[in-house]
Design a protein around this motif. Structure first.
Motif, mmCIF file in Angstrom:
data_model
loop_
_atom_site.group_PDB
_atom_site.id
_atom_site.type_symbol
_atom_site.label_atom_id
_atom_site.label_comp_id
_atom_site.label_asym_id
_atom_site.label_seq_id
_atom_site.Cartn_x
_atom_site.Cartn_y
_atom_site.Cartn_z
ATOM 1 N N TYR A 66 0.850 -1.193 0.000
ATOM 2 C CA TYR A 66 0.000 0.000 0.000
ATOM 3 C C TYR A 66 0.881 1.238 0.000
ATOM 4 O O TYR A 66 1.948 1.244 0.631
ATOM 5 C CB TYR A 66 -0.920 0.013 1.233
ATOM 6 C CG TYR A 66 -2.000 -1.034 1.131
ATOM 7 C CD1 TYR A 66 -3.224 -0.733 0.538
ATOM 8 C CD2 TYR A 66 -1.785 -2.340 1.592
ATOM 9 C CE1 TYR A 66 -4.217 -1.695 0.416
ATOM 10 C CE2 TYR A 66 -2.761 -3.303 1.475
ATOM 11 C CZ TYR A 66 -3.985 -2.973 0.874
ATOM 12 O OH TYR A 66 -4.957 -3.926 0.755
ATOM 13 N N CYS A 90 -4.595 6.497 0.556
ATOM 14 C CA CYS A 90 -3.991 5.178 0.667
ATOM 15 C C CYS A 90 -4.543 4.326 -0.464
ATOM 16 O O CYS A 90 -5.751 4.297 -0.697
ATOM 17 C CB CYS A 90 -4.310 4.528 2.018
ATOM 18 S SG CYS A 90 -3.485 2.933 2.222
ATOM 19 N N CYS A 136 -7.626 1.809 -1.112
ATOM 20 C CA CYS A 136 -7.541 0.958 0.073
ATOM 21 C C CYS A 136 -8.934 0.783 0.660
ATOM 22 O O CYS A 136 -9.672 1.763 0.846
ATOM 23 C CB CYS A 136 -6.617 1.599 1.092
ATOM 24 S SG CYS A 136 -6.685 0.827 2.712
ATOM 25 N N CYS A 153 -6.925 4.850 7.448
ATOM 26 C CA CYS A 153 -6.881 3.397 7.592
ATOM 27 C C CYS A 153 -5.709 2.983 8.473
ATOM 28 O O CYS A 153 -4.889 3.791 8.883
ATOM 29 C CB CYS A 153 -6.750 2.760 6.216
ATOM 30 S SG CYS A 153 -5.232 3.314 5.383
ATOM 31 N N HIS A 160 -3.096 1.445 7.550
ATOM 32 C CA HIS A 160 -1.804 1.687 6.892
ATOM 33 C C HIS A 160 -1.282 3.087 7.206
ATOM 34 O O HIS A 160 -0.101 3.281 7.438
ATOM 35 C CB HIS A 160 -1.932 1.513 5.375
ATOM 36 C CG HIS A 160 -2.540 0.199 4.985
ATOM 37 N ND1 HIS A 160 -3.752 0.096 4.353
ATOM 38 C CD2 HIS A 160 -2.103 -1.077 5.181
ATOM 39 C CE1 HIS A 160 -4.052 -1.184 4.161
ATOM 40 N NE2 HIS A 160 -3.066 -1.920 4.656
HETATM 41 ZN ZN LIG Z 1 -4.761 1.811 3.722
#
Ligand SMILES: [Zn+2]
Lengths: 454, 163
Positions: free
Chosen positions: B52, B65, B73, B81, B83
């Motif tokens: 990602y 993302c 994402c 998120c 990430h």
């Molecule tokens: Zn993400």
């Protein structure tokens, strides 16, 4: 090095050195504000710098370049000449310092017998334009865009092995400028340092590599290892005595890296030199056969022309053989104080961890050159009574960069060397923090293998 | 002997950059503060082939993302998120909280609070640009090493003692 030698090193000012450094500071100040808006005072500083070379072959062209640049005619040729003028002045400072050091140590030095070829690689053109743009704009005007604008050009240099030297230099400068942008917002600037790197970039992209002048064979007795590093490069430079010639030599290996690989992990990037790393970690001598030697005293390391020899104690080598060893000549372009890294041995001193005291003379340790990749710490320096180190000079001061110390820790007599971790940390604490970080080299190589060739 | 330390401005070997702090790279192999963004690459927890690309714009605190192939994402539903959380956490480990907060022009006393105050909403930031910077980063590890002495590296002392 004895107390009397240390005293002799500091005995009296070197004629002309302060004046030369003032002229250089004037030039560096002009680079801070940029050649496009010099103003009277800074224009005068450029003219003064050129004027100091009046009696040398560089004098007339330096005067012309300073004249042209101060009226706004800023060409690649003029900038290169001015960079050459600043470098020549620093060369004179270097020579005065090294002569004083050699005199104090009673060390003899070989005469320069090499040639420094010129070269004009077209690949370097874009980087030279960037250096010109930086000079015109001045450090204060550097923003993120200008700092990054040579990134692709530098990548192109990196991809070409014969341009590795300018590539590593400019990559280091660009990273500092990017991280410092906008430079105008900085409280103070590393004016000396950036002007050094700028001038060197212009000259180095016009200079070819040195050619080996002889093949040597014999036994290499390592004294210690110096570690150089920036975000994307690491180099280890071993200082050693070559027997039976009694010559001081260096041998270096360098690799590209990324900033998240640091500390003891950098050794892993040099794993294609197992003979060399093994000798450092286990304190072995090395037998070399027909190894090319540059006129600068640098052995071009070939693993295939070397084999491990017997155990050897660098402190015994330093104690017995360093005094009579002959130092190599310095190539013309490398005559700069930062390149002075002369091996010495000092013992019987007292230290507070920052400075050592020997028979009434003091010498500061160069704590900025203690690598994270080895076990030396300020605490060990404080407990030490003997040191193999490199004499360094910067900002008007001599300092001792430790490569190895003998120290008494908890009543135990220890010898600790920069290269002790060449095959991985031997110290519990360092091993622990290494385990915590995982293995960044393996992680990134796996990612590279999976993602780069898709 | 002159006991005073020489002026930093007058040092050829002046240290300009502080060394980055060691951290585990497996989850977030790449993070940087560049091009006006805190950006990086986060390895997928489930698919070893997938990564990602996460980024946060300094100042506006907009974020994005997506996979490196520009698929959005799934975890990005009006809030950052996991990430993006990992990206900020690892950036704080690598550069320190103060530097990351200053770069983002945000205030926070931990990585978690820095993520919580991200209020710029979803912003279209091309993943390809960040991903190609990651590939260029990795390409350093493929460059051949050299035994030619690089005298220029005397300007770059190793990055300081551990303690
Ligand atoms: Zn993400």
């Amino acid at each position: 090095m004895l107390g009397a030698q240390l005293a002799a090193l500091h005995d009296g000012a070197l004629p002309g050195v302060d004046e030369a450094l003032d002229l250089i500071a004037g030039f560096d100040d002009a680079l801070v504000s940029g050649f496009a808006r010099l103003g009277e005072e800074r224009a005068a500083a450029l003219v003064a710098l050129a004027g100091a070379l009046g009696g040398t072959p560089l004098g007339p062209s330096a005067a012309e370049a300073a004249g042209k640049v101060t009226v706004g005619s800023i060409t690649d040729e003029h900038l290169t000449t001015l960079a050459g003028a600043r470098t020549a002045l620093f060369g004179a400072v270097h020579d005065a310092l090294l002569a004083r050091l050699d005199d104090a140590l009673g060390r003899s030095r070989a005469d320069w017998e090499g040639t420094q070829p010129q070269s004009g690689d077209p690949l370097a053109g874009a980087c030279r334009s960037w250096l010109a743009e930086l000079a015109i704009t001045g450090w204060r005007g550097v923003d993120h865009g200008l700092a990054s604008s040579a990134d692709q050009a530098i990548q192109n240099l990196l991809a070409e092995p014969r341009l590795r030297r300018p590539a590593m230099l400019l990559d280091g400068l660009a990273a500092e400028l990017r991280a410092s942008s906008p430079v105008g917002a900085m409280e103070r600037l590393p004016a000396r340092r950036w002007a050094d790197l700028w001038a060197r970039g212009l000259l180095l992209t016009r200079t070819g590599g040195l050619e080996a002048t002889e093949l040597v064979s014999g036994r290499l007795l390592p004294l210690g290892v110096d570690v150089h590093e920036h975000g994307t490069a690491v180099q280890i430079q071993i200082h050693a005595i070559l027997e039976p010639h009694g010559r001081l030599v260096r041998t270096s290996v360098a690799a590209a890296k990324v900033d998240t690989i640091a500390g003891p992990f950098v050794w892993q990037l040099l794993s294609s030199y197992p003979v060399l790393l093994d000798a450092l970690a286990r304190r072995l001598s090395l037998e070399v056969t027909d190894m090319p030697l540059l006129p600068s005293g640098d052995l071009l390391w070939h693993e295939g022309r070397a084999s491990a020899g017997a155990y050897t104690d660098p402190f015994a080598t330093a104690r017995v053989q360093l005094t009579g060893a002959v130092s190599p000549a310095v190539p013309p372009l490398e005559r700069h104080p930062v390149r002075i890294a002369e091996p010495v041995f000092v013992e019987g001193y007292k230290s507070d961890g920052k400075t050592l005291q020997l028979d009434g003379s003091g010498l500061a340790f160069d704590l900025d050159r203690l690598p994270q990749s080895g076990p030396l710490t300020p605490q060990l320096l404080k407990a030490s009574t003997a040191c193999i180190g490199l004499m360094r000079w910067d900002g008007g001061q001599w300092r001792l960069q430790p490569l190895a110390v003998q120290a008494t820790v908890k009543k135990e007599r220890l010898a600790v060397h920069n290269g002790d971790w060449a095959l991985g940390p031997t110290d519990q604490k360092a091993r622990g923090s290494g385990a915590k970080a995982g293995d960044p080299v393996a992680v990134l190589k796996e990612r590279a293998g999976r993602l780069l060739r898709r | 002997m002159n006991a005073e330390r020489p002026a930093w401005e007058q040092l050829s070997g002046a240290r300009v950059l502080s060394p980055v702090q060691p951290r585990k790279l497996a989850k977030v192999p790449f993070v940087e503060m560049a091009e006006g963004r805190l950006q990086g690459v986060v390895s997928s927890g489930s698919d070893i082939e997938r990564v990602y690309v996460s980024s946060i714009t300094a100042g506006t605190h907009g974020y994005n993302c997506s996979t490196n192939n520009n698929r959005p994402c799934g975890g990005l539903r009006g809030t950052p998120c996991k990430h993006l959380q990992s990206l900020v956490e690892e950036a704080v480990l690598q550069y320190g909280l103060e530097r990351v907060a200053r770069y983002l022009r945000a205030e926070g006393d931990s990585a978690a609070t820095l993520v919580r105050i991200l209020s710029g909403g979803h912003e279209s930031i091309p993943a390809a640009v960040v991903f190609s910077r990651f590939l260029r980063h990795l390409a350093y590890l493929e460059l051949p090493d050299t035994s030619e002495p690089v005298a220029e590296l005397h300007w770059f002392p190793s990055l300081g003692a551990v303690s």
